[in-house]
Design a protein around this motif. Structure first.
Motif, PDB file in Angstrom:
ATOM      1  N   SER A 150       0.824  -1.328  -0.118  1.00 16.73           N
ATOM      2  CA  SER A 150      -0.039   0.058  -0.214  1.00 16.73           C
ATOM      3  C   SER A 150       0.941   1.410  -0.086  1.00 16.73           C
ATOM      4  N   ASN A 151       0.332   2.467  -0.489  1.00 14.66           N
ATOM      5  CA  ASN A 151       0.981   3.483  -0.283  1.00 14.66           C
ATOM      6  C   ASN A 151       0.764   4.404   0.938  1.00 14.66           C
ATOM      7  N   THR A 152       0.043   3.816   1.662  1.00 18.88           N
ATOM      8  CA  THR A 152      -0.481   4.353   3.229  1.00 18.88           C
ATOM      9  C   THR A 152       0.774   4.172   4.044  1.00 18.88           C
ATOM     10  N   LYS A 153       0.625   2.717   4.230  1.00 19.48           N
ATOM     11  CA  LYS A 153       1.824   2.308   5.487  1.00 19.48           C
ATOM     12  C   LYS A 153       1.559   2.760   6.805  1.00 19.48           C
ATOM     13  N   LYS A 154       0.553   2.667   7.391  1.00 18.38           N
ATOM     14  CA  LYS A 154       0.291   3.074   8.596  1.00 18.38           C
ATOM     15  C   LYS A 154       0.087   1.855   9.754  1.00 18.38           C
ATOM     16  N   ILE A 155       0.627   1.981  10.773  1.00 14.89           N
ATOM     17  CA  ILE A 155       0.470   1.005  11.907  1.00 14.89           C
ATOM     18  C   ILE A 155       0.218   1.553  13.143  1.00 14.89           C
ATOM     19  N   VAL A 156      -0.769   1.210  13.723  1.00 14.66           N
ATOM     20  CA  VAL A 156      -1.085   1.984  14.925  1.00 14.66           C
ATOM     21  C   VAL A 156      -1.392   0.830  15.990  1.00 14.66           C
ATOM     22  N   ASP A 157      -0.493   0.939  17.104  1.00 16.69           N
ATOM     23  CA  ASP A 157      -0.787   0.022  18.470  1.00 16.69           C
ATOM     24  C   ASP A 157      -1.576   0.713  19.422  1.00 16.69           C
ATOM     25  N   ILE A 158      -2.552   0.135  19.901  1.00 13.37           N
ATOM     26  CA  ILE A 158      -3.397   1.130  20.862  1.00 13.37           C
ATOM     27  C   ILE A 158      -2.622   0.711  22.138  1.00 13.37           C
ATOM     28  N   GLY A 159      -2.019   1.859  22.819  1.00 13.80           N
ATOM     29  CA  GLY A 159      -1.428   1.574  24.092  1.00 13.80           C
ATOM     30  C   GLY A 159      -2.198   2.019  25.223  1.00 13.80           C
ATOM     31  N   SER A 160      -1.412   2.385  26.307  1.00  9.80           N
ATOM     32  CA  SER A 160      -2.208   2.635  27.753  1.00  9.80           C
ATOM     33  C   SER A 160      -1.197   3.436  28.288  1.00  9.80           C
ATOM     34  N   GLY A 161      -1.936   4.533  29.073  1.00  9.63           N
ATOM     35  CA  GLY A 161      -1.190   5.552  30.066  1.00  9.63           C
ATOM     36  C   GLY A 161      -0.429   4.659  31.043  1.00  9.63           C
ATOM     37  N   ALA A 162      -0.883   3.458  31.539  1.00  6.11           N
ATOM     38  CA  ALA A 162      -0.237   2.256  32.219  1.00  6.11           C
ATOM     39  C   ALA A 162       1.021   2.099  32.160  1.00  6.11           C
ATOM     40  N   GLU A 163       1.522   2.098  30.728  1.00  8.37           N
ATOM     41  CA  GLU A 163       2.958   1.658  30.354  1.00  8.37           C
ATOM     42  C   GLU A 163       3.827   2.635  30.286  1.00  8.37           C
ATOM     43  N   ASP A 164       3.442   4.153  30.807  1.00  8.22           N
ATOM     44  CA  ASP A 164       4.451   5.174  30.842  1.00  8.22           C
ATOM     45  C   ASP A 164       4.964   5.181  32.193  1.00  8.22           C
ATOM     46  N   SER A 165       6.300   5.308  32.472  1.00  7.34           N
ATOM     47  CA  SER A 165       6.854   5.480  33.648  1.00  7.34           C
ATOM     48  C   SER A 165       6.240   6.758  34.497  1.00  7.34           C
TER      49      SER A 165
END
Length: 266
Positions: free
Chosen positions: A133-148
């Motif tokens: 594809s020409n778009t090439k977008k990958i989004v992983d749904i994260g969480s504020g819990a993973e931020d130190s």
């Protein structure tokens, strides 16, 4: 129409991502027959394709890509990875809340297979289609819990397994961003904010709603901050604005659903 594969779309945030028109949606779920809410969505939207795929079973994801390829002619524009292990009975546990170290080890290893290896499996399986594809977008749904920083700011000593393992997924997404940047990809982790998904949680609905209330009360007691959960509709509407606006400069970033890089409330 742009094509989206939503990994983990049976309920909550993933289900809301799948509830869209003017796009081609591939809702990849572990148990299509048991995904009653998703079946209702698919019955209402002819553009939604429900596909079987388990993030801990890489071969099943390879089979899913073949089904997607048959519809799209061998390409995929967006991959949204939402699948996660979120057992309401254990997710809020702290180190001292497990009966013994064996129970802690088992919980961590089980969650790691889904929350850390799962995104790696999904990205790897769908990468050939994304490359076409020409778009090439990958989004992983994260969480504020993973931020130190959020852990310190909100004084979150609990939710140890979920937070630590999602942090590993954040690093995995960053590694993919570096690996794929010269190919024109944009790979990001996107925090959805605090979302009340109890409406589609089935037997866990009440327990999840109660746990969110308890979590909000704990944050207010520890920090004085008011934390009010959003609905999936509110969160996903905001997330889509971010996703639609992704540019090469965003590659590798941890973004918040309201726009911009993730910043903890303090």
């Amino acid at each position: 129409m742009p094509s989206y594969a939503v990994i983990g779309a049976s309920r909550g945030i993933g289900l809301e991502f799948a509830s869209r028109s003017e796009t081609v949606i591939f809702a990849v779920v572990r148990n299509p027959e048991g995904s009653t809410h998703l079946r209702d969505v698919a019955a209402s939207f002819t553009n939604v394709h429900v596909i079987s795929g388990d993030v801990v079973d890489y071969s099943s994801l390879e089979c899913a890509t073949k089904q997607v390829s048959q519809v799209t002619g061998g390409k995929l524009d967006y991959l949204i990875h939402n699948a996660a292990n979120l057992d309401v009975n254990t997710v809020f546990k702290g180190f001292d809340d497990y009966a013994n170290m064996e129970e802690l080890d088992s919980a961590f290893i089980s969650a790691y297979k889904i929350n850390s290896l799962g995104p790696i499996h999904a990205v790897t399986a769908f990468l050939p289609l994304l490359r076409a594809s020409n778009t090439k977008k990958i989004v992983d749904i994260g969480s504020g819990a993973e931020d130190s920083k959020s852990t310190r700011a909100l004084r979150l000593s609990k939710t140890v397994a979920y937070a630590m393992i999602k942090a590993a997924a954040l690093l995995a997404a960053t590694k993919f961003a570096v690996k794929l940047q010269d190919e024109g990809f944009v790979v990001v982790t996107l925090s959805p904010g605090m979302v009340d998904c109890s409406a589609t949680a089935g037997a866990d609905s009440k327990a999840l709603a109660d746990s969110l209330k308890e979590f909000s009360s704990s944050v207010k007691k520890n920090t004085g901050l008011e934390v009010t959960p959003q609905t999936p509709e509110e969160s996903v509407a905001a997330q889509l604005k971010v996703i639609d606006g992704l540019e090469p400069s965003h590659n590798g970033l941890f973004l918040q659903h309201t726009g911009g890089e993730y910043r903890p409330r303090s």
